[in-house]
Design an enzyme around this catalytic site. Structure first.
Site, short mmCIF file in Angstrom:
data_model
loop_
_atom_site.label_atom_id
_atom_site.label_comp_id
_atom_site.label_asym_id
_atom_site.label_seq_id
_atom_site.Cartn_x
_atom_site.Cartn_y
_atom_site.Cartn_z
N HIS A 163 -2.02 12.23 -10.59
CA HIS A 163 -1.61 11.24 -9.61
C HIS A 163 -1.44 9.87 -10.26
O HIS A 163 -2.21 9.47 -11.12
CB HIS A 163 -2.66 11.13 -8.49
CG HIS A 163 -2.54 12.17 -7.44
ND1 HIS A 163 -1.36 12.43 -6.77
CD2 HIS A 163 -3.46 13.03 -6.91
CE1 HIS A 163 -1.56 13.39 -5.89
NE2 HIS A 163 -2.82 13.79 -5.96
N CYS A 221 3.52 9.87 -10.23
CA CYS A 221 4.27 8.97 -9.37
C CYS A 221 4.22 7.54 -9.91
O CYS A 221 3.24 7.14 -10.54
CB CYS A 221 3.69 8.99 -7.95
SG CYS A 221 3.78 10.59 -7.14
#
Length: 410
Positions: free
Chosen positions: A201, A257
């Site tokens: 992440h 991301c």
């Protein structure tokens, strides 16, 4: 992805433009104390803080041995790659001028990637946590095999951190990641080839030192981010980029991301090989539309505020880019492929019967199908693998002006 607030990132480096380093500089980074209320260790293990990187066990976990690598270091009798003159030229051995935007007489050095090799591979599925991922650990396994078989990285020179391991030193906690990053670059010499791969992440946090055009720093999330917090791009740059000597190569793959500038490298290239500039014209059009909408409603104060906001944004964006070029440019040879733009998310995918990160899969596949590409060809082939399947657009960035038509080496 996550946008969790945590302790503010470290203050921006204000030392001005760094001179080329002739020897390994003293490292001012201090290890953060490990949070007293961290996540419970794996069963049957009592956690103790890892040793300093001078005694860093390498690797943390070693995958099963493979057969000897068929990879052979290229010969350098000519400027073209290997023995095929039609391939992209290899990097020049001479030091290069930064050119426009850099201080006069400042130079960088491409790496020949013929020296020592080291790799740090981090895959976090966030097992048992909200927003659990599926393919990140697979990414690390596949990347380890690819590095060994294609580029000759030895298994004993790889450190692997994944959150399915029982050894607490192999778990990708914040402190383990930071120490492994220091291990990666320690004592690096010209023509060494270092590699970091992060699959997990990523997110954004407000920029506190004015070096980001969009006003946000990129961050990655260790497995214990809820307690220890995230890791900011400024911190990763100071640990892994700033200390490197001219001619040291660091290749980074960030499959997360908002990872476009995860290492704060100031030179970002388009698929045409053109150095990108801030798209203030697009922002101007968006703000002009808002101003016209306010005018149509009779809200003259809204028109004024929108105009002032754009002028401020344009000034800050230009200033941030100049600050980044002047403080984050490096005489070393640092190249990064990131999974998406700063404003985009990255996807999990399902390929060849298993979950994977889209960028990690495309990076490996494109090179297996077509070895010996230029930087520009590799960027476009990665984009082509993802085009039509995902909205994310992988990015190519560098610590110095890059001749994108040179052979991609690492």
């Amino acid at each position: 992805m996550y946008h969790r607030n945590s302790a503010p990132p470290p203050p921006g480096w204000s030392g001005g433009y760094p001179p080329p380093q002739s020897q390994w500089p003293p490292h001012s980074y201090q290890y953060p104390p490990y949070p007293p209320q961290g996540p419970p260790p794996p069963p049957a293990h009592s956690y103790s803080p890892p040793p300093t990187y001078g005694n860093y066990p390498s690797p943390y976990s070693t995958p099963p041995p493979h057969s000897p690598s068929p990879y052979q270091h290229p010969q350098h009798g000519h400027s073209r790659s290997w023995t095929n003159p039609s391939l992209p030229p290899r990097p020049p051995r001479e030091s290069q001028s930064f050119g426009k935007g850099a201080p006069s007489n400042y130079r960088f050095q491409y790496s020949e990637c013929t020296g020592r090799r080291r790799a740090l591979l981090i895959g976090i599925n966030y097992i048992g946590q909200p927003n659990q991922l599926r393919g990140c650990i697979n990414d690390v396994t596949n990347m380890s095999t690819f590095l060994h078989e294609r580029f000759g990285y030895r298994r004993e020179d790889m450190v692997i951190l994944t959150d399915d391991q029982k050894n607490p030193m192999s778990v990708p906690t914040k402190i383990n990641i930071l120490r492994a990053m220091q291990w990666l670059v320690k004592d690096a010499q010209p023509n060494d080839s270092l590699f970091i791969h992060f699959s997990g992440h990523g997110g954004r946090t407000p920029d506190l030192d004015g070096d980001e055009e969009d006003g946000y720093d990129d961050v990655i999330y260790p497995v214990d981010y809820r307690v220890a917090g995230h890791i900011v791009d400024d911190e990763m740059h100071n640990i892994m980029v700033r200390p490197l000597q001219p001619g040291v190569r660091l290749t980074a793959i960030f499959d997360s991301c908002h990872s476009g500038t995860a290492l704060d490298l100031p030179y970002v290239y388009s698929t045409q090989g053109i150095l990108k500039e801030p798209n203030l014209a697009k922002e101007a059009a968006q703000d002009l539309f808002s101003a016209l909408a306010s005018y149509g409603k009779g809200d003259l104060s809204g028109v004024a505020m929108t105009a002032i906001g754009f002028l401020k944004k344009a000034a800050i964006g230009d200033s941030a880019r100049q600050r980044t070029v002047m403080t984050k440019t490096s005489p070393a040879d640092v190249v990064m492929f990131s999974g998406s733009k700063d404003t985009q998310t990255s996807a999990d995918t399902f390929q060849d019967g298993e979950a994977r990160g889209a960028l990690s899969w495309a990076f490996i596949k494109s090179q297996k199908q077509r070895p010996n590409q230029s930087y520009l060809q590799l960027l476009n082939s990665i984009r082509a693998e993802l085009e039509g399947k995902y909205t994310q657009k992988p990015q190519l960035s560098c610590s110095h002006p890059l001749d994108v038509n040179l052979l991609f080496v690492m």
